[in-house]
Design an enzyme around this catalytic site. Structure first.
Site, mmCIF file in Angstrom:
data_model
loop_
_atom_site.group_PDB
_atom_site.id
_atom_site.type_symbol
_atom_site.label_atom_id
_atom_site.label_comp_id
_atom_site.label_asym_id
_atom_site.label_seq_id
_atom_site.Cartn_x
_atom_site.Cartn_y
_atom_site.Cartn_z
ATOM 1 N N GLU A 195 -2.998 -2.849 -2.599
ATOM 2 C CA GLU A 195 -4.151 -2.304 -1.868
ATOM 3 C C GLU A 195 -4.499 -0.898 -2.346
ATOM 4 O O GLU A 195 -3.696 0.022 -2.289
ATOM 5 C CB GLU A 195 -3.811 -2.267 -0.366
ATOM 6 C CG GLU A 195 -4.913 -1.668 0.497
ATOM 7 C CD GLU A 195 -4.551 -1.625 1.981
ATOM 8 O OE1 GLU A 195 -3.393 -1.944 2.346
ATOM 9 O OE2 GLU A 195 -5.434 -1.253 2.778
ATOM 10 N N ASP B 44 -10.610 3.679 10.405
ATOM 11 C CA ASP B 44 -9.964 2.506 11.003
ATOM 12 C C ASP B 44 -10.386 2.236 12.432
ATOM 13 O O ASP B 44 -9.555 1.945 13.301
ATOM 14 C CB ASP B 44 -8.436 2.599 10.862
ATOM 15 C CG ASP B 44 -8.001 2.377 9.420
ATOM 16 O OD1 ASP B 44 -8.106 1.230 8.952
ATOM 17 O OD2 ASP B 44 -7.586 3.346 8.762
ATOM 18 N N LYS C 148 -7.055 2.674 -2.608
ATOM 19 C CA LYS C 148 -7.673 3.594 -1.662
ATOM 20 C C LYS C 148 -8.319 4.739 -2.430
ATOM 21 O O LYS C 148 -7.851 5.116 -3.494
ATOM 22 C CB LYS C 148 -6.583 4.128 -0.732
ATOM 23 C CG LYS C 148 -7.118 4.917 0.425
ATOM 24 C CD LYS C 148 -6.066 5.028 1.505
ATOM 25 C CE LYS C 148 -6.619 5.821 2.655
ATOM 26 N NZ LYS C 148 -5.721 5.853 3.794
ATOM 27 N N TRP D 85 0.863 -1.183 0.000
ATOM 28 C CA TRP D 85 0.000 0.000 0.000
ATOM 29 C C TRP D 85 0.900 1.234 0.000
ATOM 30 O O TRP D 85 1.867 1.295 0.749
ATOM 31 C CB TRP D 85 -0.923 0.033 1.232
ATOM 32 C CG TRP D 85 -1.646 1.347 1.281
ATOM 33 C CD1 TRP D 85 -2.691 1.726 0.486
ATOM 34 C CD2 TRP D 85 -1.340 2.485 2.106
ATOM 35 N NE1 TRP D 85 -3.050 3.020 0.769
ATOM 36 C CE2 TRP D 85 -2.242 3.513 1.747
ATOM 37 C CE3 TRP D 85 -0.378 2.741 3.089
ATOM 38 C CZ2 TRP D 85 -2.219 4.778 2.357
ATOM 39 C CZ3 TRP D 85 -0.354 3.987 3.701
ATOM 40 C CH2 TRP D 85 -1.271 4.993 3.339
ATOM 41 N N ASP E 193 -12.226 6.734 6.201
ATOM 42 C CA ASP E 193 -11.322 5.623 6.505
ATOM 43 C C ASP E 193 -10.758 5.778 7.917
ATOM 44 O O ASP E 193 -9.568 5.976 8.110
ATOM 45 C CB ASP E 193 -10.188 5.638 5.461
ATOM 46 C CG ASP E 193 -9.184 4.523 5.673
ATOM 47 O OD1 ASP E 193 -9.586 3.446 6.130
ATOM 48 O OD2 ASP E 193 -7.995 4.741 5.393
ATOM 49 N N ASP F 19 -9.633 -3.191 1.160
ATOM 50 C CA ASP F 19 -9.739 -2.689 2.534
ATOM 51 C C ASP F 19 -11.098 -2.000 2.568
ATOM 52 O O ASP F 19 -11.340 -1.043 1.811
ATOM 53 C CB ASP F 19 -8.592 -1.711 2.822
ATOM 54 C CG ASP F 19 -8.664 -1.099 4.213
ATOM 55 O OD1 ASP F 19 -9.754 -0.663 4.616
ATOM 56 O OD2 ASP F 19 -7.616 -1.022 4.887
ATOM 57 N N HIS G 16 -8.451 -6.458 3.944
ATOM 58 C CA HIS G 16 -8.159 -5.764 5.186
ATOM 59 C C HIS G 16 -9.516 -5.441 5.776
ATOM 60 O O HIS G 16 -10.238 -4.596 5.246
ATOM 61 C CB HIS G 16 -7.411 -4.436 4.931
ATOM 62 C CG HIS G 16 -5.939 -4.580 4.963
ATOM 63 N ND1 HIS G 16 -5.093 -3.499 4.847
ATOM 64 C CD2 HIS G 16 -5.139 -5.677 5.118
ATOM 65 C CE1 HIS G 16 -3.847 -3.933 4.926
ATOM 66 N NE2 HIS G 16 -3.850 -5.241 5.072
ATOM 67 N N HIS H 163 -11.687 1.776 2.393
ATOM 68 C CA HIS H 163 -11.066 2.545 1.318
ATOM 69 C C HIS H 163 -11.960 2.893 0.145
ATOM 70 O O HIS H 163 -11.474 3.077 -0.967
ATOM 71 C CB HIS H 163 -9.828 1.797 0.808
ATOM 72 C CG HIS H 163 -8.704 1.821 1.780
ATOM 73 N ND1 HIS H 163 -7.445 1.370 1.489
ATOM 74 C CD2 HIS H 163 -8.646 2.268 3.062
ATOM 75 C CE1 HIS H 163 -6.659 1.524 2.550
ATOM 76 N NE2 HIS H 163 -7.376 2.053 3.516
ATOM 77 N N ASP I 267 -7.229 -4.563 9.837
ATOM 78 C CA ASP I 267 -6.505 -3.291 9.728
ATOM 79 C C ASP I 267 -7.281 -2.189 10.441
ATOM 80 O O ASP I 267 -8.130 -1.543 9.834
ATOM 81 C CB ASP I 267 -6.288 -2.934 8.247
ATOM 82 C CG ASP I 267 -5.435 -1.677 8.102
ATOM 83 O OD1 ASP I 267 -4.848 -1.237 9.111
ATOM 84 O OD2 ASP I 267 -5.358 -1.138 6.979
#
Ligand code: RNT
Ligand code: ZN
Length: 416
Positions: free
Chosen positions: A222, A293, A224, A181, A291, A256, A283, A259, A323
């Site tokens: 990955e 997380d 985004k 990433w 995003d 992910d 992820h 993302h 993640d």
């Protein structure tokens, strides 16, 4: 004798045509890659360079791991509260060196302590090159940088990490996933969208030109949609990587779920990708408005993603990683909650009578499909989950939480 809660749940599920024993057996084979970076807010051991690349761990909860020993001890403790045997996911910045080794010069020996740690516990290790929190990434550009020298540094770093990943796979006998990433992008609307992507493509081509035995190492890229300070343009977009993965044998597209645009869901992307590629990487995270997380919660989209993995029969084809990085709560609890939630979602999916639901759909009986889906939501998942925990010798209900509190009192809170 009175039936146990599990026996009674088993009967209830059986009346829906679901075999709980089979579900438990399948779940015990699922390895989740638990990311080390929840333990120290993605700091790593290289330096105290601020986190960059448009990602952020917010919060100031005491007890974050500061050394390899502390991080390993925290991971070890968390894993004892999570049923099953899993993988750990490392980043290049978790190398254990004397502090003088540049990222493009990292070698397997700098991860030997991690291999010893994993070996002793039967764990696998996944790896990520770290293309942020570094002076060479100060302007937010790495593999797509217009300056050849900067690209060279990051290409060499990624190559070094792949070699280390292959070493993990070989030493541990469990395939290592190397995931790339990059933070590259622009705050303002760019004048050139093509050039950076062309440079990224060329950099990746060189990185992946070195071939490894796929029993030891596999790779993913990955995408985004945007990061903080990189709002207008991301070089590694989903279209870019989806096409890159499709065109390059053996490279997986990693999704992910934080993302994408906030109402865009990954569950719907899973079957589409699985139709065209052998493997998939994830992820799993929780985005709140962006995003962010947040720690994975037991919510609808998580269950929907789990359902796709199960009904596409893709559990063995998917590299499932976590993640998230929340610095506002006990970090060990964050790992345990997030990982157990993902397992619970998989269990929920494994306890779903998909054949019957699919039949309803194909026969156009949407009333029954809806009625049945809603009934399934309140079946005794808890009792089957408890059985899974007890068979795997991990504490159930809230007992794990008391153990985390003890650990906080005796270990985390005495850290400076
Ligand atoms: C960033 C990506 C990436 C990182 C980790 C630390 O938005 O999700 O996967 O979170 O590599
Ligand atoms: Zn990610």
């Amino acid at each position: 004798m009175m039936a146990t809660r599990y026996e009674s749940a088993k009967e209830i599920y059986a009346s829906f045509g679901v075999d709980t024993e089979k579900a438990l057996e399948t779940l015990s084979d699922v390895k989740i890659s638990m990311h080390c970076w929840q333990g120290d807010d993605i700091n790593g051991f290289e330096s105290n360079e601020a986190l960059s690349g448009g990602i952020q761990a917010t919060g100031n909860y005491p007890g974050k791991a500061r050394t390899p020993e502390e991080l390993m001890s925290d991971i070890d403790f968390a894993l004892k509260l999570i049923p099953g045997t899993h993988k750990i996911n490392l980043h290049a910045i978790y190398a254990i060196t004397d502090g003088t080794v540049s990222r493009d010069k990292l070698k397997p020996e700098h991860f030997k302590k991690w291999v010893d740690f994993a070996k002793a516990r039967g764990l696998g290790i996944d790896i990520n090159p770290t293309l942020f929190s570094h002076p060479m990434a100060a302007d937010g550009l790495t593999l797509s940088h217009p300056d050849e020298k900067v690209r060279r540094f990051w290409i060499d770093h990624c190559k070094a990490m792949r070699e280390i990943g292959a070493y993990f796979g070989k030493e541990l006998g469990i395939t290592c996933l190397n995931n790339v990433w990059i933070p590259d992008g622009y705050k303002e609307v760019p004048a050139d969208r093509f050039g950076p992507r062309q440079r990224l493509k060329e950099s990746l081509d060189e990185i992946f030109s070195v071939k490894y035995d796929k029993r030891y190492l596999v790779d993913s890229v990955e995408s985004k949609v945007f990061g903080i300070g990189i709002e207008s343009y991301t070089v590694g977009s989903h279209e870019f990587y989806m096409n890159y993965a499709a065109k390059n044998e053996g490279i997986m597209c990693l999704l992910d779920n934080g993302h994408f645009h906030p109402t865009e869901v990954c569950s719907d992307k899973i079957p589409s990708l699985l139709l065209f590629s052998e493997n998939l990487a994830l992820h799993v995270t929780r985005g709140v408005r962006w995003d962010s997380d947040h720690v994975v919660a037991f919510e609808d989209e998580l269950k929907e993603m789990a359902k796709e993995l199960v009904r596409c029969n893709a559990l063995k084809r998917t590299f499932i990683g976590l993640d998230f990085f929340d610095a506002s709560i006990n970090r060990v609890a964050a790992w345990v909650i997030g990982t157990r939630n993902l397992q619970k979602a998989l269990l929920f999916a494994l306890l779903t009578p998909f054949e019957e639901l699919k039949k309803c759909q194909d026969e156009g009986d949407f009333t029954k499909m809806f009625a049945l889906s809603e009934e399934l939501k309140t079946l005794p998942l808890f009792d089957v989950w408890e059985e899974f925990c007890s068979r795997n010798n991990v504490p159930s209900k809230n007992e794990w939480f008391d153990k985390v509190l003890d650990y906080e009192k005796n270990v985390l809170s005495v850290r400076g």
